[in-house]
Design a protein around this motif. Structure first.
Motif: not given
Lengths: 170, 534
Positions: A79, A83, A85, A94, A96, A129
């Motif tokens: 992950r 991930h 951005w 972004t 993800s 977040n």
């Protein structure tokens, strides 16, 4: 940093968003995976205890435990590599996911609200977040696992940028 | 909630808005006739319950008291509704104020009004009033916050609609030419009672009786059937009666029991089919009678329809972001289709025929494509022509998905038969699912496609419910790309355009990566190009 392993393009033709999330996100995701995996293992153990630990049930416990451990080990690192951005003057971009990957692009001029949220777990790890919503019910863009201070800065930056964009954002 | 609710307003509008709203001049009320409509509507809703109470308590006499209580409550709420509801139109905004204990002030900027929807159910029509709903760009309606006025006189509603949509810059305030007025279908008695039917404007489409052949081919009939069944059960419960024990039902059951198995199946099927067709026809007529889609001034179209409850939806063309042509399997087999507006301010989704977004009821496909082409000003070819297919990898995915799900079902049936030592023909017959799944996969692949031309993005998906969506690229307010691990290995991705209109997102499923990115870049050049690698 542009050449490290996390900069894998994944989608030929689309470049990688510039920023990684906080490294602490790995610990946060691991903790979450351990919690949910542990719950499932516990449920299987209870099921096994109720039926007197037969061979099949013992095998089931072992299999679930291995799967949960593998998930907790692999998923957070995978992950973290996915991930990413980036905020430009024009857009929020972004990437993800892990097994399945999502890319989202929202023009700054179409962003309607920006908010930051910290769950209890995220607070423990100093994370936050940031969510940007657009006029489309299908279009919220969320950046998970940001460093807390960075999230606050980003929030202000986005608020200023969207405030300057004209129009009714539909 | 006592603070003013500002629906869809810019922050810099607010000071002016509250200043205007604070003054007490220019507030208008609903028609006094709504004093009658509201209590009667409430009572009609309670009717099954009241009937039950009357029958149950007819001996004790307490029924009268309950009836009186219900009537008094209905009249008082009607009165409160009328006294507390007011509306006001200024040069910039429309305000609606309502509520007794918690006052609510809704306001919307007039240039944000997308649609005006006038509906009148039977009681409304008897009393000559109607309900006006104003569609704004908001998608997050909470209850009590929708923008509507229930109980305006027909004349008030018409002038309100004229006023609100005349404010749109595209319309330019011109009155439609009365010479263009189409002679109304003289045969239909219903049209004389309808506020909406006698309207000006050049006609784009109108209901033809031959379209009734499409009525049994959609699920509208099933919905009507559900409603009918529900009310029968409700009445039966409320009156404490038992339908199964009533004379005619017992007679039918006895006759039916006397038949042998083949006759039973035949009779049952015949009754079901005839009943379904009848109900579907009734449903189609009730919802779409006098359907007419016509231009209504410059840059505005209006849809009028309905037999008992009449609906007139006015859509500003500048807010029409696209059209969805939907073809459920049976309708597609009969070469029929229907059209749904993709616009902000109107809801799309299940039961769309009960919402204001219907542009065309089930009708011949040619009519659907022509209507779409006319409304959007695009070539007919874009609405019916071939699309770019998504290639062999997408076809493999369709096959894999359809065949694996069929194989799972076959395996489950096989195991169940074996475990219960059932007849061998059952698992053998279930093998027929595999070729069926193959056909479905091929059909899904053939339907899957996209096209980008002249500022319009066309996508098509589905098999059981095939949909072709044509949306303007200027309505796209963001992109989503989704790629599963399997898609990555096959070089495919799912590209989704997000928009504030219609279903909010329109997808190109399993499109080859390069092709998808090219479409996105071409549709909204400045948005995606900075993130592309060359």
């Amino acid at each position: 940093m542009a050449t490290d392993r996390t900069a894998e393009a994944l989608l030929p033709g689309l470049r990688v968003p510039g920023n990684r999330v906080s490294r602490r996100a790995i610990s946060y995701w691991t903790a979450r995976a351990v919690l949910s995996g542990g719950t499932i293992v516990l449920a299987v153990v209870i099921g096994a205890a109720a039926s007197g630990f037969s061979a099949a049930w013992t095998a089931a416990i072992a299999a679930t435990a291995v799967a949960a451990a593998a998930h907790a080990l692999i998923m957070p690192r995978w992950r973290y590599r996915v991930h990413r951005w980036e905020v430009t003057d024009q857009a929020l971009y972004t990437r993800s996911g892990w097994f399945s990957v999502h890319w989202r692009i929202a023009p700054i001029s179409r962003i309607q609200t920006i908010d930051s949220h910290r769950s209890f777990g995220e607070r423990l790890f100093g994370l936050a977040n940031v969510t940007a919503t657009t006029a489309s019910a299908a279009g919220p863009v969320r950046i998970h696992g940001l460093d807390r201070e960075l999230a606050d800065t980003l929030l202000d930056q986005l608020a200023v940028a969207t405030g300057q964009a004209p129009g009714d954002a539909t | 909630m006592t603070k003013p609710e500002v629906a869809g307003a810019d922050a810099d509008d607010r000071p002016a808005a509250s200043k205007e709203a604070g003054s007490d001049t220019g507030w208008l009320r609903l028609s006094p006739r709504s004093l009658v409509v509201r209590p009667l509507t409430d009572l009609a809703r309670l009717l099954p319950l009241l009937a039950g109470i009357f029958i149950l308590h007819s001996r004790t006499g307490s029924s009268l008291i309950w009836g009186v209580v219900a009537s008094v409550v209905a009249i008082v709420t009607g009165l409160v509704h009328w006294v507390t509801t007011r509306y006001r139109i200024t040069d910039e905004r429309v305000y609606v104020r309502r509520g007794l204990l918690s006052t609510k002030l809704l306001s919307v900027a007039r240039d944000r009004i997308r649609t005006v929807d006038v509906t009148a159910h039977l009681l409304h029509r008897v009393l000559g009033v109607c309900r006006v709903s104003i569609g704004t760009g908001r998608n997050d309606y909470r209850s009590g916050e929708s923008f509507h006025l229930d109980g305006l006189t027909r004349a008030d509603a018409e002038s309100l609609r004229g006023l609100l949509l005349a404010g749109q810059p595209v319309r330019g305030g011109e009155e439609p030419d009365p010479a263009e007025q189409r002679p109304d279908q003289a045969a239909s008695a219903a049209s004389t009672a309808s506020a909406a039917a006698a309207e000006q404007g050049s006609e784009i489409a109108a209901l033809r009786l031959s379209w009734l052949r499409f009525a049994p081919l959609t699920l509208t009939g099933l919905v009507v059937l559900g409603v009918l069944f529900g009310s029968v059960i409700q009445i039966s419960n409320a009156t404490n009666g038992n339908l199964a024990r009533s004379g005619p039902v017992r007679l039918i059951v006895a006759e039916f029991a006397a038949l042998d198995i083949v006759q039973r199946i035949l009779v049952g099927a015949a009754v079901a089919v005839v009943g379904y067709v009848l109900i579907a026809l009734i449903g189609y007529i009730a919802v779409y009678w006098n359907f007419r889609l016509a231009e209504f001034g410059v840059g505005t179209v209006r849809v009028t329809r309905g037999l008992l409850s009449v609906r007139a939806t006015t859509i500003s063309l500048s807010r029409l972001r696209g059209v969805e042509i939907s073809e459920p399997l049976l309708l597609r087999a009969a070469r029929g289709a229907r059209c749904i507006a993709i616009t902000t301010g109107l809801h799309v989704g299940r039961g769309a025929e009960h919402e204001g977004s219907v542009l065309l009821p089930p009708a011949p496909r040619e009519v659907a494509t022509e209507v779409t082409a006319t409304l959007l000003g695009v070539p007919v070819e874009l609405c019916s022509g071939p699309l770019t297919r998504h290639g062999p990898a997408a076809l493999r995915r369709r096959y894999f998905r359809a065949l694996t799900s069929a194989a799972v079902i076959v395996a489950v049936i096989g195991v169940a038969t074996w475990a219960r030592s059932g007849p061998l023909w059952v698992p053998i017959a279930s093998l027929a699912l595999l070729p069926v799944a193959g056909f479905v996969a091929v059909d899904r692949y053939r339907n899957l496609g996209h096209r980008l031309a002249g500022g319009w993005l066309v996508t098509r998906t589905g098999s059981f419910a095939r949909r072709r969506s044509i949306i303007g690229t200027d309505a796209i307010i963001g992109w989503r790309i989704h790629q599963t691990w399997f898609q990555r290995r096959q070089g495919l991705m799912t590209l989704t355009a997000t928009t504030a209109a219609g279903q909010q997102h329109y997808s190109l499923r399993d499109v080859p990566v390069a092709e998808g990115l090219a479409v996105a870049a071409q549709a909204t050049g400045d948005l995606i190009r900075p993130f592309q690698m060359v």
